[in-house]
Design a protein around this motif. Structure first.
Motif, short mmCIF file in Angstrom:
data_model
loop_
_atom_site.label_atom_id
_atom_site.label_comp_id
_atom_site.label_asym_id
_atom_site.label_seq_id
_atom_site.Cartn_x
_atom_site.Cartn_y
_atom_site.Cartn_z
N ARG A 22 -5.62 4.59 11.17
CA ARG A 22 -5.16 4.58 12.57
C ARG A 22 -5.79 3.43 13.34
N THR A 23 -7.00 3.01 12.95
CA THR A 23 -7.68 1.95 13.70
C THR A 23 -7.01 0.60 13.54
N VAL A 24 -6.19 0.42 12.53
CA VAL A 24 -5.56 -0.88 12.31
C VAL A 24 -4.06 -0.87 12.63
N ARG A 25 -3.58 0.24 13.14
CA ARG A 25 -2.16 0.36 13.47
C ARG A 25 -1.77 -0.68 14.53
N ASP A 26 -0.68 -1.37 14.26
CA ASP A 26 -0.08 -2.34 15.19
C ASP A 26 -0.94 -3.59 15.44
N LEU A 27 -1.83 -3.93 14.50
CA LEU A 27 -2.64 -5.13 14.67
C LEU A 27 -2.02 -6.31 13.95
N THR A 28 -2.32 -7.50 14.44
CA THR A 28 -1.95 -8.73 13.73
C THR A 28 -3.04 -9.05 12.72
N ASP A 29 -2.76 -9.98 11.84
CA ASP A 29 -3.78 -10.42 10.88
C ASP A 29 -5.00 -10.99 11.61
N ASP A 30 -4.76 -11.79 12.64
CA ASP A 30 -5.89 -12.37 13.39
C ASP A 30 -6.75 -11.29 14.04
N GLN A 31 -6.12 -10.27 14.60
CA GLN A 31 -6.90 -9.19 15.19
C GLN A 31 -7.70 -8.44 14.13
N ALA A 32 -7.12 -8.25 12.95
CA ALA A 32 -7.80 -7.51 11.88
C ALA A 32 -9.01 -8.27 11.35
N ARG A 33 -9.02 -9.58 11.51
CA ARG A 33 -10.19 -10.34 11.02
C ARG A 33 -11.17 -10.69 12.14
N GLU A 34 -10.86 -10.33 13.37
CA GLU A 34 -11.72 -10.66 14.49
C GLU A 34 -12.97 -9.79 14.53
N ARG A 35 -14.11 -10.44 14.77
CA ARG A 35 -15.39 -9.74 14.95
C ARG A 35 -15.56 -9.48 16.43
N THR A 36 -15.77 -8.23 16.81
CA THR A 36 -15.93 -7.89 18.23
C THR A 36 -17.34 -7.44 18.57
N THR A 37 -18.22 -7.42 17.58
CA THR A 37 -19.62 -7.04 17.81
C THR A 37 -20.50 -8.14 17.22
N VAL A 38 -21.80 -7.99 17.33
CA VAL A 38 -22.72 -9.00 16.81
C VAL A 38 -22.78 -8.97 15.28
N SER A 39 -22.27 -7.92 14.67
CA SER A 39 -22.29 -7.84 13.21
C SER A 39 -21.15 -8.66 12.61
N ASP A 40 -21.14 -8.77 11.30
CA ASP A 40 -20.07 -9.47 10.60
C ASP A 40 -18.84 -8.60 10.38
N LEU A 41 -18.87 -7.36 10.84
CA LEU A 41 -17.79 -6.43 10.56
C LEU A 41 -16.53 -6.76 11.34
N CYS A 42 -15.42 -6.64 10.66
CA CYS A 42 -14.10 -6.71 11.27
C CYS A 42 -13.28 -5.59 10.64
N LEU A 43 -12.16 -5.25 11.24
CA LEU A 43 -11.37 -4.13 10.74
C LEU A 43 -10.83 -4.38 9.34
N GLY A 44 -10.30 -5.56 9.08
CA GLY A 44 -9.82 -5.87 7.73
C GLY A 44 -10.94 -5.84 6.71
N GLY A 45 -12.11 -6.32 7.10
CA GLY A 45 -13.27 -6.30 6.20
C GLY A 45 -13.74 -4.89 5.89
N LEU A 46 -13.70 -4.01 6.87
CA LEU A 46 -14.08 -2.62 6.61
C LEU A 46 -13.12 -1.96 5.62
#
Length: 173
Positions: free
Chosen positions: A33-57
């Protein structure tokens, strides 16, 4: 006459095995559900200080499921039989798409479910040598399933925070 999908796992009788598979499915669903309706760029974007992104998770969880399923099937040697890219499994590369990452995740999840649908849940293996495992400790296939549930739940929480930071969407709210 009803068509049977022979690629689907065998029916699981009610009880513990069904509960474990249902819990895995539920937590995977929250993650998806966290990746629903996202673009590829959004899925690879880091939004915190960590290296985590949604696609990476999503990539990490697919790899984690494969590693632990190999362990559950054949022990530490089987688990470590394929190399793991510990750094890049948490990143979604420019050459990757969210669709390809999700397809790989679905494949790994299906393989785990097929294995768990018939595995001896009481079978144990000695854990690999690692500073976070007690030397000589053993895990059952059941414990591996519980570990996967915990890992997916924890990373679903991480994913929820990343998604909310990305665009304000709340997976669980």
């Amino acid at each position: 006459m009803t068509q049977v999908d022979e690629s689907a796992p065998a029916a699981v009788p009610p009880g513990e095995r069904a509960d474990l598979l249902a819990a895995l499915g539920s937590h995977r669903g929250l993650l998806l559900r966290t990746v629903r309706d996202l673009t590829d760029d959004q899925a690879r974007e880091r939004t915190t200080v960590s290296d985590l992104c949604l696609g990476g998770l999503i990539k990490h969880i697919a790899e984690m499921e494969r590693r632990w399923t190999r362990f559950a099937a054949g022990g530490a040697e089987a688990m470590e039989s394929e190399p793991t890219d510990w750094t890049n499994q948490f990143r979604m590369g420019e050459d990757e798409t969210l669709d390809s990452v999700l397809a790989d995740f679905a494949s790994a999840s299906s393989q785990t479910d097929v294995f768990l649908s018939t595995a001896d849940l009481g079978r144990t293996w000695e854990l690999p040598s690692a500073p976070w495992f007690e030397p000589g400790a053993r895990w059952s296939v059941r414990m591996v399933a519980l570990h996967l549930i915990g890992e997916i739940a924890q990373h679903s929480g991480h994913a929820d925070i990343i998604r909310e930071s990305l665009d304000g969407a709340k997976t669980m709210g």
